[in-house]
Every structure is written in structure tokens, then in C-alpha cells.
Motif scaffolding. Structure first.
Motif, PDB file in Angstrom:
ATOM      1  N   ILE A 193      -4.668  -4.673  -5.485  1.00 17.96           N
ATOM      2  CA  ILE A 193      -3.295  -4.954  -5.921  1.00 17.96           C
ATOM      3  C   ILE A 193      -2.416  -5.263  -4.718  1.00 17.96           C
ATOM      4  O   ILE A 193      -1.608  -6.204  -4.739  1.00 17.96           O
ATOM      5  CB  ILE A 193      -2.732  -3.752  -6.716  1.00 17.96           C
ATOM      6  CG1 ILE A 193      -3.534  -3.553  -8.005  1.00 17.96           C
ATOM      7  CG2 ILE A 193      -1.259  -3.959  -7.028  1.00 17.96           C
ATOM      8  CD1 ILE A 193      -3.156  -2.310  -8.778  1.00 17.96           C
ATOM      9  N   SER A 194      -2.573  -4.506  -3.638  1.00 16.38           N
ATOM     10  CA  SER A 194      -1.749  -4.735  -2.447  1.00 16.38           C
ATOM     11  C   SER A 194      -2.064  -6.087  -1.808  1.00 16.38           C
ATOM     12  O   SER A 194      -1.150  -6.787  -1.352  1.00 16.38           O
ATOM     13  CB  SER A 194      -1.971  -3.604  -1.435  1.00 16.38           C
ATOM     14  OG  SER A 194      -3.286  -3.635  -0.906  1.00 16.38           O
TER      15      SER A 194
ATOM     16  N   ALA B 245      -7.591  -4.192 -12.870  1.00 15.14           N
ATOM     17  CA  ALA B 245      -6.850  -2.935 -12.883  1.00 15.14           C
ATOM     18  C   ALA B 245      -7.084  -2.168 -14.177  1.00 15.14           C
ATOM     19  O   ALA B 245      -7.240  -0.935 -14.170  1.00 15.14           O
ATOM     20  CB  ALA B 245      -5.361  -3.205 -12.680  1.00 15.14           C
TER      21      ALA B 245
ATOM     22  N   ALA C 144      -0.049   4.910  -8.055  1.00 12.81           N
ATOM     23  CA  ALA C 144      -1.419   4.983  -8.556  1.00 12.81           C
ATOM     24  C   ALA C 144      -1.817   6.416  -8.880  1.00 12.81           C
ATOM     25  O   ALA C 144      -2.470   6.684  -9.907  1.00 12.81           O
ATOM     26  CB  ALA C 144      -2.378   4.391  -7.525  1.00 12.81           C
TER      27      ALA C 144
ATOM     28  N   PRO D  26      -6.819   6.513  -4.562  1.00 14.65           N
ATOM     29  CA  PRO D  26      -6.056   5.437  -5.218  1.00 14.65           C
ATOM     30  C   PRO D  26      -6.786   4.096  -5.156  1.00 14.65           C
ATOM     31  O   PRO D  26      -7.288   3.692  -4.104  1.00 14.65           O
ATOM     32  CB  PRO D  26      -4.754   5.393  -4.417  1.00 14.65           C
ATOM     33  CG  PRO D  26      -4.630   6.744  -3.805  1.00 14.65           C
ATOM     34  CD  PRO D  26      -6.031   7.192  -3.509  1.00 14.65           C
TER      35      PRO D  26
ATOM     36  N   ILE E 235      -5.864   0.845  -5.144  1.00 12.33           N
ATOM     37  CA  ILE E 235      -4.739  -0.093  -5.007  1.00 12.33           C
ATOM     38  C   ILE E 235      -4.972  -1.150  -3.942  1.00 12.33           C
ATOM     39  O   ILE E 235      -4.081  -1.966  -3.678  1.00 12.33           O
ATOM     40  CB  ILE E 235      -3.442   0.667  -4.687  1.00 12.33           C
ATOM     41  CG1 ILE E 235      -3.646   1.523  -3.424  1.00 12.33           C
ATOM     42  CG2 ILE E 235      -3.003   1.520  -5.848  1.00 12.33           C
ATOM     43  CD1 ILE E 235      -2.397   1.781  -2.663  1.00 12.33           C
TER      44      ILE E 235
ATOM     45  N   ILE F   5      -7.771   4.600   0.747  1.00  7.34           N
ATOM     46  CA  ILE F   5      -7.609   3.901  -0.527  1.00  7.34           C
ATOM     47  C   ILE F   5      -8.882   3.105  -0.778  1.00  7.34           C
ATOM     48  O   ILE F   5      -9.656   2.849   0.144  1.00  7.34           O
ATOM     49  CB  ILE F   5      -6.390   2.945  -0.540  1.00  7.34           C
ATOM     50  CG1 ILE F   5      -6.567   1.843   0.511  1.00  7.34           C
ATOM     51  CG2 ILE F   5      -5.095   3.711  -0.339  1.00  7.34           C
ATOM     52  CD1 ILE F   5      -5.505   0.754   0.441  1.00  7.34           C
TER      53      ILE F   5
ATOM     54  N   LEU G 111      -4.484   5.842 -11.645  1.00  6.53           N
ATOM     55  CA  LEU G 111      -5.306   4.705 -11.206  1.00  6.53           C
ATOM     56  C   LEU G 111      -6.045   5.130  -9.937  1.00  6.53           C
ATOM     57  O   LEU G 111      -5.751   4.694  -8.822  1.00  6.53           O
ATOM     58  CB  LEU G 111      -4.434   3.476 -10.946  1.00  6.53           C
ATOM     59  CG  LEU G 111      -5.171   2.158 -10.653  1.00  6.53           C
ATOM     60  CD1 LEU G 111      -6.055   1.752 -11.816  1.00  6.53           C
ATOM     61  CD2 LEU G 111      -4.173   1.042 -10.334  1.00  6.53           C
TER      62      LEU G 111
ATOM     63  N   ILE H  27       0.840  -1.199   0.000  1.00  7.84           N
ATOM     64  CA  ILE H  27       0.000   0.000   0.000  1.00  7.84           C
ATOM     65  C   ILE H  27       0.875   1.249   0.000  1.00  7.84           C
ATOM     66  O   ILE H  27       0.648   2.194  -0.769  1.00  7.84           O
ATOM     67  CB  ILE H  27      -0.951  -0.005   1.212  1.00  7.84           C
ATOM     68  CG1 ILE H  27      -2.013  -1.093   1.044  1.00  7.84           C
ATOM     69  CG2 ILE H  27      -1.617   1.368   1.379  1.00  7.84           C
ATOM     70  CD1 ILE H  27      -2.880  -1.296   2.270  1.00  7.84           C
TER      71      ILE H  27
ATOM     72  N   PHE I  91       2.516   1.502  -3.574  1.00  6.06           N
ATOM     73  CA  PHE I  91       1.672   1.724  -4.755  1.00  6.06           C
ATOM     74  C   PHE I  91       0.819   2.992  -4.686  1.00  6.06           C
ATOM     75  O   PHE I  91       0.317   3.440  -5.723  1.00  6.06           O
ATOM     76  CB  PHE I  91       0.756   0.511  -4.982  1.00  6.06           C
ATOM     77  CG  PHE I  91       1.454  -0.656  -5.608  1.00  6.06           C
ATOM     78  CD1 PHE I  91       1.889  -0.608  -6.918  1.00  6.06           C
ATOM     79  CD2 PHE I  91       1.684  -1.817  -4.879  1.00  6.06           C
ATOM     80  CE1 PHE I  91       2.539  -1.675  -7.507  1.00  6.06           C
ATOM     81  CE2 PHE I  91       2.325  -2.898  -5.451  1.00  6.06           C
ATOM     82  CZ  PHE I  91       2.767  -2.833  -6.767  1.00  6.06           C
ATOM     83  N   LYS I  92       0.643   3.587  -3.506  1.00  2.00           N
ATOM     84  CA  LYS I  92      -0.182   4.800  -3.421  1.00  2.00           C
ATOM     85  C   LYS I  92       0.334   5.925  -4.309  1.00  2.00           C
ATOM     86  O   LYS I  92      -0.420   6.462  -5.133  1.00  2.00           O
ATOM     87  CB  LYS I  92      -0.304   5.256  -1.968  1.00  2.00           C
ATOM     88  CG  LYS I  92      -1.363   4.505  -1.170  1.00  2.00           C
ATOM     89  CD  LYS I  92      -1.472   5.017   0.243  1.00  2.00           C
ATOM     90  CE  LYS I  92      -2.058   6.402   0.291  1.00  2.00           C
ATOM     91  NZ  LYS I  92      -2.201   6.882   1.693  1.00  2.00           N
TER      92      LYS I  92
ATOM     93  N   TYR J 286      -5.583  -3.122   4.169  1.00  2.00           N
ATOM     94  CA  TYR J 286      -6.507  -2.381   3.299  1.00  2.00           C
ATOM     95  C   TYR J 286      -7.649  -1.786   4.111  1.00  2.00           C
ATOM     96  O   TYR J 286      -8.010  -0.617   3.939  1.00  2.00           O
ATOM     97  CB  TYR J 286      -7.086  -3.298   2.213  1.00  2.00           C
ATOM     98  CG  TYR J 286      -8.387  -2.777   1.658  1.00  2.00           C
ATOM     99  CD1 TYR J 286      -8.392  -1.717   0.768  1.00  2.00           C
ATOM    100  CD2 TYR J 286      -9.614  -3.301   2.090  1.00  2.00           C
ATOM    101  CE1 TYR J 286      -9.589  -1.194   0.292  1.00  2.00           C
ATOM    102  CE2 TYR J 286     -10.806  -2.786   1.619  1.00  2.00           C
ATOM    103  CZ  TYR J 286     -10.790  -1.731   0.717  1.00  2.00           C
ATOM    104  OH  TYR J 286     -11.973  -1.217   0.270  1.00  2.00           O
TER     105      TYR J 286
END
Length: 350
Positions: free
Chosen positions: A50-51, A85, A25, A45, A47, A210, A30, A18, A21-22, A196
Motif C-alpha cells: 500500500i505504501s 488488501a 493497519a 502490519p 502495508i 512491516i 491488516l 509507512i 498506515f502502520k 519498505y
């Protein structure tokens, strides 16, 4: 001990993913933008999924046995996350998403040669075996569960709470059956979802929001149906197929009810609207957090019913009739709430 280590590894990698990728994104766009259906503030974001996938991938590669089934699951999951995605970024047409889901389903079915072939003793006349028709049933089951979890992702914390409830229930079912060798799978998924949920709900001052995104909700749905198939269809099945209905009841009930409602109103089953359970509860006055608590408690209660029924080996036919009764009650309550809402709107106009 290894089970706990694998679960902690998943939690750690999810948290780190997280953080990594924040900014990525935001840089590539994204993000989820507010519109007439999405009432959040700012660009968020996408994500979460994905995370979670990265965490599951790393924990699985480090701690789980390198089996063909696991390899096929990880490959199918990677494809599902990629499709999701791309959908998050470019808003794919429904047809393209479903085709992608069918391809992923084919990989899982034919990659390991497994499918749902036994539904249990649903009618008190012996096990319902599907034979080759089980392949078609499995395709339908995969598409239904993937989209059920995808559709239920509508307010902060909801899909995270519901998925943890389902994964935790599956873990308990594995423990009850003595299949501790499978325990790591649902626990990894559950603990990978916790970071998450922390960020999505803003449970700490530093946890900026997120979202899960379609990549995450479809990956969660795929993981659920994979675990349910693994738990009910192998040679040493850990629990009965009918129990699966109870431990993912809310996404299934919400999807079925809204698809029927859309069909009756002449709308596409996949056309987004604001008539899901969480939307209805919010419109009658509950806050987002209150709605989350109500739905989560309902889901947990349904799971407890399923776990108790499995523990005491309540006959499949009673478990099925009980679930159908709860679904009818669910539909009736939703209709009454909706009717009350319409009457209230008319009264306010007058």
C-alpha cells in the motif's frame, strides 16, 4: 533532473505512507499472524504494498506526463492493490484472486489497446508475431508474472530486493536504448520500494518490521509486466522480449519449478507449501539473511547476463537457449539439494 526529483518524491511519500498506515493497519487488523508456514514473531502490519502504491501514485501524478497509458496503469494498480488488501485481510479463495487479476489484465489490455504481439526472433527465422493470439498470451503473461512475484515473497527482504533488481535493470535498458523519456517509470517504482526494504529488514533501530502483503506482491508483479510490455512492444521498442526473461529470472524459475513439482505430486499449483527456493536453502543450513544474499546475487547475475546480451545484440535464439540451460541447471541443483536433504533426514532418524 526531473527524473531524480520524481524518484526522491516516490521515496519520501513511501516513507511517510509507512509511518501513517502502520497504526491504521494494526487498528483494522491488516496484519500477518504466525502459523505453521509463517514462523515470524508477533502480528506484522501488511502495508508495504500500500505504501509503495501511494508513493508511485503521488510521484506519477506530480511528475509524469498525463497519458492514457499511465492513467490506465494507475487505475489497474489501484484495483490490484485493493484486491490484494482484501486478500490480506480475509484470505480470499484462489479462484476469486485469479478472477480479479483477469479483470485488471483486461483493463490494461483493452484500456490502451496494447498487448504482447511480437516475441522477437526466437528461432532465427524472423520475428514470431502472435496476431490476435497475442491477447491470450498477454493474459497468461500478466497472470504468470503477478503470481510469480506473489509466490516468491517468503523471507524478509526477498521480494523487495528482487523487484528493485528488476526495476533497476529495466531502467538500465531504457538508458541503453536512449529512451530516457521512460526512465522515470522504473526509477519511481525502485525508489518507492527502498523504504519498505528498510523497514522490512529492520536496517535502522527505529524501523519496526512491516510486510509487503499480497497487495504489494501483486502490485509489483503487475508493474513489472506493464513495464516489460511497454519496453518491448511499442513502436520504438527499448529492448527485446527475450531479455525480459533474464531480468525477472528468479521469480519465473521458482514459480515454474514449484508448479511442476506440485502438479507431479498431485497438489494444486496454488496450494502454499515450504518448497520454494528460499525454504530449501534455509533447510540445508543457510540463515534467512544468507539466503537473501544468495538469491539476490543469483538474480543480479542473471540480470547482468540479460543486459550484456542486449547490449551486444546476442541473437535471440542464443539468449533463449541460454535461459533454458540456466533453468535446467536450476532444476537439477534444486533436485540434488532436496535429495540430499531427504537422505540426511533419513540418516538422522536412523
Amino acid at each position: 533532473m526531473e527524473v531524480l526529483i520524481s524518484a526522491f518524491t516516490a521515496f519520501l511519500f513511501a516513507f511517510l505512507a509507512i509511518k501513517f498506515f502502520k497504526p491504521v493497519a494494526i487498528e483494522v487488523g491488516l496484519v500477518d499472524k504466525p502459523n505453521e508456514r509463517k514462523l515470524h514473531a508477533g502480528h506484522i502490519p501488511l502495508i508495504g504494498g500500500i505504501s509503495i502504491f501511494i508513493a508511485v501514485l503521488m510521484a506519477s501524478l506530480l511528475w509524469l506526463p498525463n497519458t492514457l497509458e499511465l492513467r490506465m496503469y494507475l487505475i489497474a494498480s489501484a484495483m490490484m492493490v485493493f484486491i490484494g488488501a482484501v486478500d490480506d485481510k480475509f484470505d480470499l479463495k484462489v479462484r476469486i484472486r485469479v478472477i480479479g487479476q483477469l479483470i485488471v489484465a483486461s483493463l490494461m489490455i483493452y484500456g490502451v489497446g496494447g498487448y504482447i504481439s511480437n516475441l522477437g526472433d526466437l528461432f532465427g527465422l524472423g520475428d514470431v508475431t502472435l496476431g490476435p493470439a497475442g491477447i491470450i498470451f498477454t493474459y497468461i503473461g500478466i497472470i504468470v508474472v503477478i503470481n510469480a512475484f506473489n509466490m516468491v515473497d517468503g523471507i524478509d527482504g526477498l521480494i523487495g530486493s528482487l523487484s528493485i533488481n528488476t526495476f533497476a535493470s529495466i531502467a538500465i535498458l531504457f538508458i541503453m536504448s536512449g529512451q530516457n523519456n521512460y526512465l522515470s517509470y522504473p526509477l519511481i517504482l525502485a525508489t518507492a520500494t527502498i523504504p519498505y526494504l528498510i523497514f522490512n529488514l529492520g536496517l535502522t533501530k527505529k524501523s519496526k518490521k512491516i510486510f509487503m502483503g499480497d497487495a504489494g506482491s501483486m502490485f509489483i508483479g503487475l508493474s513489472v509486466i506493464w513495464l516489460l510490455t511497454m519496453g518491448t512492444q511499442n513502436e520504438q521498442a527499448s529492448f527485446r522480449p527475450v531479455t525480459a526473461l533474464w531480468i525477472c529470472a528468479v521469480p519465473l524459475m521458482d514459480m515454474l519449478a514449484i508448479v511442476v513439482r506440485r502438479y507431479k505430486n498431485g497438489k494444486s499449483p496454488f496450494k502454499p507449501d515450504r518448497d520454494h527456493l528460499h525454504h530449501i536453502l534455509q533447510r540445508v543450513g543457510y540463515s534467512s539473511r544468507q539466503t537473501l544474499v544468495i538469491i539476490s546475487l543469483f538474480a543480479a547475475t542473471m540480470s547482468v547476463f540479460g543486459l550484456v546480451g542486449e547490449y551486444f545484440t546476442v541473437p535471440d535464439v542464443i539468449m533463449l537457449l541460454g535461459f533454458l540451460f540456466m533453468f535446467v541447471c536450476y532444476v537439477v541443483v534444486i533436485r540434488k539439494i532436496t535429495k540430499f536433504e531427504r537422505v540426511d533426514q533419513v540418516s538422522n532418524k536412523e
